[in-house]
Design a protein around this motif. Structure first.
Motif, PDB file in Angstrom:
ATOM      1  N   TYR B  13       0.861  -1.177   0.000  1.00 10.00           N
ATOM      2  CA  TYR B  13       0.000   0.000   0.000  1.00 10.00           C
ATOM      3  C   TYR B  13       0.886   1.211   0.000  1.00 10.00           C
ATOM      4  O   TYR B  13       1.901   1.235   0.684  1.00 10.00           O
ATOM      5  N   LYS B  20       3.930   0.289   2.155  1.00  7.48           N
ATOM      6  CA  LYS B  20       3.738  -0.577   3.291  1.00  7.48           C
ATOM      7  C   LYS B  20       3.377  -1.951   2.751  1.00  7.48           C
ATOM      8  O   LYS B  20       2.437  -2.074   1.963  1.00  7.48           O
ATOM      9  N   ALA B  22       1.692  -5.260   2.751  1.00  6.68           N
ATOM     10  CA  ALA B  22       0.593  -5.931   3.438  1.00  6.68           C
ATOM     11  C   ALA B  22       0.642  -7.436   3.183  1.00  6.68           C
ATOM     12  O   ALA B  22       0.203  -8.228   4.007  1.00  6.68           O
ATOM     13  N   GLY B  43      -5.103  -7.765  10.656  1.00  7.04           N
ATOM     14  CA  GLY B  43      -3.986  -7.061  10.038  1.00  7.04           C
ATOM     15  C   GLY B  43      -2.979  -7.986   9.403  1.00  7.04           C
ATOM     16  O   GLY B  43      -1.913  -7.548   8.977  1.00  7.04           O
ATOM     17  N   ALA B  44      -3.296  -9.273   9.305  1.00  4.11           N
ATOM     18  CA  ALA B  44      -2.334 -10.225   8.757  1.00  4.11           C
ATOM     19  C   ALA B  44      -2.248 -10.129   7.232  1.00  4.11           C
ATOM     20  O   ALA B  44      -1.238 -10.485   6.646  1.00  4.11           O
ATOM     21  N   GLY B  45      -3.321  -9.659   6.612  1.00  3.18           N
ATOM     22  CA  GLY B  45      -3.297  -9.554   5.152  1.00  3.18           C
ATOM     23  C   GLY B  45      -4.339 -10.433   4.473  1.00  3.18           C
ATOM     24  O   GLY B  45      -4.284 -10.636   3.264  1.00  3.18           O
ATOM     25  N   LYS B  46      -5.297 -10.930   5.235  1.00  2.00           N
ATOM     26  CA  LYS B  46      -6.310 -11.806   4.642  1.00  2.00           C
ATOM     27  C   LYS B  46      -7.211 -11.028   3.687  1.00  2.00           C
ATOM     28  O   LYS B  46      -7.424 -11.428   2.543  1.00  2.00           O
ATOM     29  N   THR B  47      -7.726  -9.914   4.182  1.00  2.46           N
ATOM     30  CA  THR B  47      -8.619  -9.118   3.345  1.00  2.46           C
ATOM     31  C   THR B  47      -7.906  -8.656   2.084  1.00  2.46           C
ATOM     32  O   THR B  47      -8.465  -8.686   0.980  1.00  2.46           O
ATOM     33  N   THR B  48      -6.658  -8.248   2.241  1.00  3.52           N
ATOM     34  CA  THR B  48      -5.876  -7.812   1.088  1.00  3.52           C
ATOM     35  C   THR B  48      -5.803  -8.907   0.033  1.00  3.52           C
ATOM     36  O   THR B  48      -6.043  -8.660  -1.154  1.00  3.52           O
TER      37      THR B  48
HETATM   38  N1  LIG Z   1      -5.980   0.842   2.192  1.00  4.40           N
HETATM   39  C1  LIG Z   1      -4.917   0.576   2.973  1.00  4.40           C
HETATM   40  N2  LIG Z   1      -3.886   1.452   3.048  1.00  4.40           N
HETATM   41  C2  LIG Z   1      -2.810   1.194   3.805  1.00  4.40           C
HETATM   42  N3  LIG Z   1      -2.652   0.081   4.533  1.00  4.40           N
HETATM   43  C3  LIG Z   1      -3.633  -0.837   4.520  1.00  4.40           C
HETATM   44  C4  LIG Z   1      -4.815  -0.633   3.726  1.00  4.40           C
HETATM   45  N4  LIG Z   1      -5.619  -1.723   3.891  1.00  4.40           N
HETATM   46  C5  LIG Z   1      -4.970  -2.543   4.728  1.00  4.40           C
HETATM   47  N5  LIG Z   1      -3.777  -2.029   5.107  1.00  4.40           N
HETATM   48  C6  LIG Z   1      -2.792  -2.646   5.971  1.00  4.40           C
HETATM   49  O1  LIG Z   1      -2.430  -3.875   5.425  1.00  4.40           O
HETATM   50  C7  LIG Z   1      -2.311  -4.869   6.423  1.00  4.40           C
HETATM   51  C8  LIG Z   1      -3.198  -6.034   6.109  1.00  4.40           C
HETATM   52  O2  LIG Z   1      -4.544  -5.646   6.219  1.00  4.40           O
HETATM   53  P1  LIG Z   1      -5.767  -6.638   5.970  1.00  4.40           P
HETATM   54  O3  LIG Z   1      -5.526  -7.354   4.692  1.00  4.40           O
HETATM   55  O4  LIG Z   1      -7.004  -5.852   6.076  1.00  4.40           O
HETATM   56  O5  LIG Z   1      -5.677  -7.646   7.181  1.00  4.40           O
HETATM   57  P2  LIG Z   1      -6.735  -8.706   7.720  1.00  4.40           P
HETATM   58  O6  LIG Z   1      -7.879  -8.761   6.785  1.00  4.40           O
HETATM   59  O7  LIG Z   1      -5.975  -9.976   7.790  1.00  4.40           O
HETATM   60  O8  LIG Z   1      -7.154  -8.240   9.057  1.00  4.40           O
HETATM   61  C9  LIG Z   1      -2.641  -4.193   7.723  1.00  4.40           C
HETATM   62  O9  LIG Z   1      -1.444  -3.873   8.369  1.00  4.40           O
HETATM   63  C10 LIG Z   1      -3.383  -2.951   7.334  1.00  4.40           C
HETATM   64  O10 LIG Z   1      -3.121  -1.926   8.233  1.00  4.40           O
END
Ligand SMILES: Nc1ncnc2c1ncn2[C@@H]1O[C@H](COP(=O)(O)OP(=O)(O)O)[C@@H](O)[C@H]1O
Ligand SMILES: [Mg+2]
Lengths: 635, 343
Positions: B13, B20, B22, B43-48
């Protein structure tokens, strides 16, 4: 996805919006309240009329006058409605979906992005159209009383609908761009405010302000828009404006659509094509207008002092200058930053132009300039004299040479002092008051009276006033100053656009946020075009001009003004390079700015590429030794 | 051909000028019909990861394809075969349940005449038939979650990407979601379901991946992982009395038994209705050595020779009431893995 005609009608977004909007009693109460309000207004006015007639017989109010007044009473609230309610609906259309987290679900479906935008736009327009159309029965009273031509009412409704499309689309565009609904609403109404100021002020300023190229540009633009002159034809009133509004609306809707795409840059060609149309269509009509006015003396009967046709190039020059910040700001991807010069060169390839990447902006804008020039020549060719397009400036056409620098003293009645400057004749009366008369573009005579107490008044007359001597014919004097013609003008315009585009890009690279760069660019455009004008106006008749006057060299319209009116151009302006033709001055200044911007860009893009390469990883190194394994059934 | 193929996927990101990371470097293959549990803390990166598969985010590097279609090159084709349920989503106001589904059915361009029957089908599947004419905003959180699943099913996707479908739900709603997922499994769909809570995964996932700080730590078949991670598996022994003596005997067999824990006087329920309650048995002190209770042993011997332990106990006269291997305990795996105890 293959194109499917049924999908045009079956618009899920529109269906849902309409379902929700007409749900419950709310919509009906709004409708009832609105019609009730209009009806009360009409009743009050009608009652006055009726009681007048009762009291004074047929000698009371004039029915036609009352009819026209009623038309205005009904029309004005509707203008308000279109201008304020439509954007209120659309400016939240995308941001609210984003805020309530429904947008992702929607864009994941098979609905084309343009279908989403048209659905949103149509549902908003449909609602205001419902309100507008529901007033038609009240309008019929105006017919009954007379005073308003049916075509006027038709024009009114057409423009209302076109206007609500345009303004609704503008709300949608901001909605797709802005971070939150609040910003979208603020930006929409701010744009609306600026647009209204421009629409209201510019024509009135130009009408009250003499005869120059600028006022002819505005007059021809106005006639194109109102449909009085469209490529030589007279259309129904307002068709031109409605069409331009609609194109403008479609352009903004297309921008909103592109923002919703997964890869907006793959659809970059849509806004570009529409921009092209938006600039070129009115311009073509204007070029034909100028041709007809100058060569065919088409408007001579109306007393119009035509100018050489090259003056109409001011429109594309001004418009493209205004469009440059939009296309030349954005985000520089690290890949583009790493090989900036190569990607600038690649911007000239058709594929880059199609994808609409930031670095192809100079190429696109330059092509836009060249397309305008081609259409200008095309208009001449269509009228049967393509060659004279290249010799369409004032000098080539044998205009008078350099005018006398001082006001010309004209003989007049004893006790009065008369003088002529440019096309204005001023008479100073013995009591200290004065009158100045000049012919304005629409053929009327404008008379400015200044009274002894310092107040002044402007009146318009059909004929030259008897108490003011006529403008003397000024004999040609000396060799004319050099100006150049179409080719030189285009060279300067291309230089200006390229230089400004690079400048905007360097602002983007410097600020790293698009909006700041765009704001800075526009502030610059407006100050550089207003400052010299103000310096000129505040110094009328004086001898010392402030240095700001030299900002004229930044204005790409100036070369065309000088080519168009070589005789009077240097009357007031004492610029740095003396009588050097404007096209040369503008070209040199903008080339210099372009080179400096390129150097700045080289520096900034290196910086961007470097910081992208050394991206910091925030994540802590995990102590776990990755036992990464692909998941495969062990069969 | 694997249904889902992910190669060295990476996502950064941009935050100002900095990047950063992710997701670092994810590689994964899933076959048709797999139910993949994607587990990791917040915050592990699952949603990403899931969003990149759903074409809503553009990967920084690496490739991913679903059913052989590259997600970056053909987002439109991917969207046609994928059903995505985000971790957070909203519903439109002032709209009824069937209208909501009709909206998505027409958005997915289903033929107009087939829509009513499809809507009825997905409503029946998600158990929302009685709510057909209710307003969406009047539904409970669990029902909204099921409604979102229902809309995800409208276009009969091959692959379902479910981001924390059970988060924020009460136990009953969780079980309903779990049952629903089992049903989807039986329909042959390939499903990726993420969660930061483990126990809800173990019943229906045949594969899991554990992700932490953007790195996939382990991935594979549930049972295989449990074994490879632990190097042991748990056996519960329930005795009627003399638990002290049983404890002593088991502790003595240190060649095949790594640890012996007293986990309570009652037999642990297998189908615990509340997954948040301690499914990880706590070790307790034996208060009364003559009473009965449950002991959990970590068995390190050959898988087919577990009976020998039972043999020893029975021969020593311990009154064994039950001797069994509890269901794979993901939480245990998770704790070990994320502490770094990978064997
Ligand atoms: N739009 C964004 N901009 C910057 N950092 C992000 C964004 N979305 C997620 N992150 C960061 O990426 C990491 C992974 O997030 P995410 O995939 O949402 O985790 P999870 O779904 O496993 O909780 C986290 O550290 C989060 O802070
Ligand atoms: Mg998440």
């Amino acid at each position: 996805m293959p194109f499917n005609a049924a999908n045009l009608i079956d618009n899920p977004v529109l269906t849902r919006e309409l379902r929700v909007r007409m749900r419950g009693a709310r919509a009906y109460w709004i409708l009832a309240g609105y019609i009730g309000m209009l009806a009360v207004l009409v009743l009050i006015r009608y009652y006055n009329f009726w009681s007048d007639t009762q009291a004074m017989g047929s000698g009371g109010s004039n029915a036609a006058e009352v009819g026209h007044e009623l038309f205005l009473w009904i029309a004005l609230p509707q203008i308000f409605l279109v201008f304020f309610i439509t954007p209120a609906i659309t400016s939240g259309a995308i941001t609210i979906e984003r805020e309530q987290q429904t947008l992702d679900l929607l864009v994941m479906t098979h609905v084309a992005k343009r279908t989403i935008i048209t659905g949103k736009l149509l549902s908003a327009v449909a609602f205001s159209a419902l309100l507008i159309i529901s007033s038609v029965p009240l309008m019929s009273i105006c017919f009954m009383l007379g005073g308003t031509a049916p075509v006027q009412i038709f024009t009114f409704y057409m423009e209302m609908i076109a206007g609500s499309v345009t303004i609704g689309a503008m709300g949608l565009m901001w909605s797709s761009v802005a971070k939150s609904t609040t910003y979208a609403v603020i930006a929409t109404y701010a744009t609306l405010f600026v647009l209204m100021l421009v629409v209201l002020i510019v024509p009135s300023v130009s009408r009250s302000n003499g005869t120059g190229t600028a006022s002819l540009v505005i007059l021809s633009f106005e006639q194109t828009l109102t449909g009085n002159y469209f490529l030589g034809y007279k259309l129904v009133d307002g068709v031109g404006l409605a069409a331009l509004c609609t194109i403008f609306g479609v352009l903004m809707a297309a921008m909103a659509t592109a923002r919703l795409e997964t890869y907006p840059e793959r659809k970059g060609y849509i806004p570009r094509i529409l921009t092209l149309l938006m600039v070129l269509i009115p311009f073509t009509s204007m070029a034909a207008w100028w041709y007809d006015a100058w060569y065919n003396k088409r408007f001579a009967a109306a007393g119009l002092n035509a100018l050489p046709p090259i003056g109409c190039m001011c429109l594309p020059a001004g418009m493209i200058m205004l469009l440059t910040p939009i296309f030349s700001t954005g985000s520089l991807e690290p890949e583009q930053a790493r090989q900036f010069f190569r990607s600038l060169l690649r911007g000239w390839k058709p594929s880059a132009l199609r994808y609409g990447s930031l670095t192809s902006a100079p190429a696109f804008l330059a092509w836009l300039v060249l397309a305008s020039a081609a259409l200008y020549v095309g208009v001449f060719a269509a009228k049967g004299s393509a060659k004279s397009a290249f010799r369409s400036g004032g000098l080539a056409l044998g205009q008078p040479g350099q005018p006398p620098p001082a006001p010309l003293v004209i003989p007049c009645k004893p006790g009065e002092a008369c003088s002529a400057q440019g096309s204005t004749v001023t008479v100073a009366h013995p009591d200290g008051s004065s009158e100045a008369a000049s012919v304005v573009p629409n053929g009327q005579v404008q008379v400015l009276k200044t009274f002894t107490n310092g107040r002044s008044s402007i009146t318009f007359m059909r004929a030259w006033p008897a108490n003011i001597p006529r403008l003397p014919v000024i004999p040609p004097q000396g060799p004319p100053p050099p100006t150049g013609d179409l080719v030189q003008g285009i060279v300067s315009l291309v230089a200006a656009i390229l230089g400004f585009s690079l400048f905007c890009m360097s602002l983007t690279a410097l600020f790293r946020t698009r909006w700041l760069a765009m704001l800075a660019a526009y502030v610059l455009v407006f100050t550089t075009s207003l400052a010299p004008e103000i310096a000129l106006q505040t110094n009328r008749g004086g001898t010392t001009l402030s240095a700001w006057i030299n900002l004229f060299y930044l204005n790409p319209m100036e070369p065309f003004v000088q080519i168009c009116e070589p005789a009077s151009y240097w009357d007031q302006r004492t610029l740095l390079f003396g009588l050097t033709p404007m096209w040369l001055g503008v070209t040199i200044v903008w080339c210099a700015i372009g080179v400096v911007s390129l150097i700045l860009l080289l520096f900034c893009t290196r910086q961007i590429a470097r910081s992208a390469d050394s991206a910091i990883e925030y994540l802590p190194a995990t102590p776990v030794k990755a036992a990464r394994r692909s998941v495969r059934p062990t069969q | 051909m694997p249904m889902i193929e992910i190669n060295h996927l990476r996502k950064e990101y941009r935050e100002g000028n900095k990047a950063k990371v992710a997701l670092k470097d994810l590689s994964l293959e899933l076959e048709q019909g797999d139910i993949f549990g994607f587990i990791g803390p917040n915050g592990a990166g699952k949603t990403t990861t899931i969003k990149m598969l759903a074409t809503l985010l553009i990967p920084t590097a690496g490739t991913a394809s679903i059913n052989g279609i590259n997600v970056v090159e053909h987002p439109e084709k991917i969207r046609a075969i994928v059903g995505y349920m985000p971790d957070f989503f909203g519903v439109y106001d002032d709209i009824k349940v069937w209208e909501y589904l009709d909206f998505f059915a027409s958005a997915y361009r289903l033929p107009r005449d087939r829509r009513p029957s499809i809507i009825d089908d997905v409503l029946a599947l998600t158990d929302l038939t009685e709510k057909k004419d209710s307003y969406v905003e009047s539904l409970s959180r669990g029902m909204k979650q099921r409604l979102c699943l229902a809309k995800t099913l409208v276009h009969d996707p091959l692959v379902m990407l479910l981001d924390e479908p059970a988060s924020g739900l009460d136990p009953r709603a969780r079980i309903e979601i779990r049952e629903l997922l089992k049903e989807l499994q039986s329909m042959g769909k390939t499903i990726i379901v993420s969660s930061h809570i483990l126990p809800e995964m173990e019943e229906f996932c045949n594969k899991i991946g554990i992700i932490e700080s953007g790195e996939l730590i382990v991935a594979g078949d549930v049972k295989t992982i449990a074994r490879s991670v632990r190097g042991q598996h748990n056996i519960d022994v329930v005795v009627l009395d003399e638990i002290g003596r049983a404890h002593a005997i088991l502790t003595g067999m240190s060649d095949v038994v790594r640890e012996v824990k007293f986990v309570g006087n009652r037999r642990r329920s297998l189908s615990d209705e509340n997954p948040d309650a301690e499914t990880q048995p706590m070790e307790r002190r034996i208060e009364d050595p003559s009473a009965g209770g449950t002991l959990q042993i970590g068995y390190t011997g050959e898988p087919d020779e577990e009976y020998r332990i039972l043999q020893v106990l029975v021969q020593a006269g311990v009154r064994v009431k039950a001797f069994y291997t509890p269901e794979t305990d993901l939480e245990d795996v998770f704790l070990r893995v994320t502490k770094g105890v990978v064997s």
